[in-house]
Scaffold this active site. Structure first.
Site, mmCIF file in Angstrom:
data_model
loop_
_atom_site.group_PDB
_atom_site.id
_atom_site.type_symbol
_atom_site.label_atom_id
_atom_site.label_comp_id
_atom_site.label_asym_id
_atom_site.label_seq_id
_atom_site.Cartn_x
_atom_site.Cartn_y
_atom_site.Cartn_z
ATOM 1 N N ASN A 101 -34.977 12.855 46.615
ATOM 2 C CA ASN A 101 -33.853 12.272 47.358
ATOM 3 C C ASN A 101 -34.420 11.141 48.210
ATOM 4 O OD1 ASN A 101 -31.684 11.677 48.973
ATOM 5 N ND2 ASN A 101 -31.741 13.601 50.141
ATOM 6 N N LYS A 142 -32.836 9.007 49.896
ATOM 7 C CA LYS A 142 -31.981 8.670 51.055
ATOM 8 C C LYS A 142 -31.771 7.153 51.136
ATOM 9 C CE LYS A 142 -33.631 12.877 53.173
ATOM 10 N NZ LYS A 142 -33.795 13.685 54.364
ATOM 11 N N HIS A 154 -25.152 17.140 51.444
ATOM 12 C CA HIS A 154 -26.430 17.115 52.157
ATOM 13 C C HIS A 154 -26.145 17.240 53.652
ATOM 14 C CE1 HIS A 154 -30.183 15.687 53.832
ATOM 15 N NE2 HIS A 154 -30.738 15.984 52.670
ATOM 16 N N GLU A 181 -27.205 15.702 56.068
ATOM 17 C CA GLU A 181 -26.985 14.412 56.744
ATOM 18 C C GLU A 181 -25.544 13.935 56.529
ATOM 19 O OE1 GLU A 181 -30.378 12.534 54.937
ATOM 20 O OE2 GLU A 181 -31.680 13.801 56.155
ATOM 21 N N GLU A 188 -31.372 24.122 52.056
ATOM 22 C CA GLU A 188 -32.173 23.247 52.909
ATOM 23 C C GLU A 188 -31.924 23.599 54.371
ATOM 24 O OE1 GLU A 188 -33.283 19.304 50.941
ATOM 25 O OE2 GLU A 188 -31.236 19.079 51.635
ATOM 26 N N GLY A 247 -37.220 16.817 57.190
ATOM 27 C CA GLY A 247 -37.875 15.677 57.818
ATOM 28 C C GLY A 247 -38.663 16.018 59.073
ATOM 29 N N SER A 255 -39.079 19.423 54.101
ATOM 30 C CA SER A 255 -40.511 19.185 54.294
ATOM 31 C C SER A 255 -41.390 19.684 53.147
ATOM 32 C CB SER A 255 -40.978 19.766 55.637
ATOM 33 O OG SER A 255 -40.323 19.099 56.705
HETATM 34 P P1 PGA Z 1 -37.562 16.094 53.583
HETATM 35 O O1 PGA Z 1 -36.018 15.942 53.182
HETATM 36 O O2 PGA Z 1 -38.294 16.499 52.333
HETATM 37 O O3 PGA Z 1 -37.965 14.746 54.089
HETATM 38 O O4 PGA Z 1 -37.637 17.149 54.626
HETATM 39 C C1 PGA Z 1 -35.423 16.831 52.299
HETATM 40 C C2 PGA Z 1 -33.986 16.473 52.110
HETATM 41 O O5 PGA Z 1 -33.356 15.977 53.052
HETATM 42 O O6 PGA Z 1 -33.428 16.666 51.015
#
Ligand code: PGA
Length: 243
Positions: A14, A16, A97, A99, A167, A173, A207
């Site tokens: 992903n 983003k 997601h 976000e 998640e 992140g 992460s």
């Molecule tokens: P990350 O993000 O691996 O940077 O923690 C995962 C995601 O948001 O799908």
């Protein structure tokens, strides 16, 4: 629709809101130089603007999108429909997601409609669910996940056509991952105790990097990973694809 049951593991990048034409050139040049022989399903989800460029460079990876409109067509400025994603070769699409849920205030109902639109186009929705740190501390993880799953699953969903991504929001992140035991237990709960998604493929995200990917993916109840930050580095992502 792609037969996801044929794959032992599914690994999704992903990106983003990251990337540029130059980034794509360099990324795929590096990935190609690794001569990967994949025995997993590897998916790249770039920003929509780069979907076509990405598709021309993917080789053995599949293309995914990061979101789609809940509308089919019409006066919805800025939106991109599931059928447009289909016409541009998307096989997968992330929906819900955290976000999108947090920054863009999407709710389970929006996500359910988006997932249904995707299924109509034979695109596999990857429906994201996850608890906040506060909810985890209050021991509400199971309850929160169940509520999200049940209310965001479209009616015509099946284990062959929909993927769930667990998640934990506090792990995205942040460099903090859930413990292996925690991940396995939560995936087991999702697969076995929520009958609506019994035996669905469940990915873990939050992460994931080239160091922890293989132990996470080796967990009995984990069918793959959804990778954010580490998927932007071709060398790291290629390690994860090999894990
Ligand atoms: P990350 O993000 O691996 O940077 O923690 C995962 C995601 O948001 O799908």
């Amino acid at each position: 629709m792609l037969e996801i049951k044929e794959f032992n593991k599914i690994i999704v990048a992903n990106w983003k809101l990251n990337g540029s034409n130059d980034f794509l050139e360099a990324y795929f040049e590096e990935l190609d130089s690794k001569n990967l022989r994949l025995n997993v399903c590897g998916v790249i989800c770039p920003p929509t603007a780069y979907i076509q460029n990405c598709y021309s460079k993917l080789h053995s990876l599949y293309l995914g999108a990061q979101d789609c409109s809940k509308f089919k067509e019409g006066a919805y400025t800025g939106e991109i429909s599931a059928s447009m994603l289909k016409e541009n070769n998307c096989i997968f699409c992330i929906v819900g997601h955290s976000e999108r849920r947090q920054v863009f205030k999407e709710n389970n109902e929006d996500i359910k409609i988006k997932a249904a639109q995707l299924l109509n186009e034979k695109i596999i929705p990857i429906i994201c669910i996850g608890e906040t740190l506060e909810q985890k501390k209050m021991h509400k993880t199971h309850e929160v996940l169940k509520e999200q799953v049940i209310n965001s699953l479209p009616p015509n969903s099946s284990k062959e056509s929909v993927i769930i991504a667990y998640e934990p929001i506090w792990a995205i992140g942040t460099g903090m991952t859930a413990s292996l035991e925690e991940i396995n237990d939560i995936h087991e709960y999702l697969k076995k105790d929520i009958k609506e998604i019994e035996d669905y493929k469940i990915l873990y995200g939050g992460s994931v990097n080239s160091k922890n990917a293989s132990e996470i993916m080796n967990l009995e109840n984990v069918d793959g990973v959804l990778v954010g930050g580490a998927s932007l580095k071709a060398d790291q992502f290629s390690e994860i694809l090999k894990a």
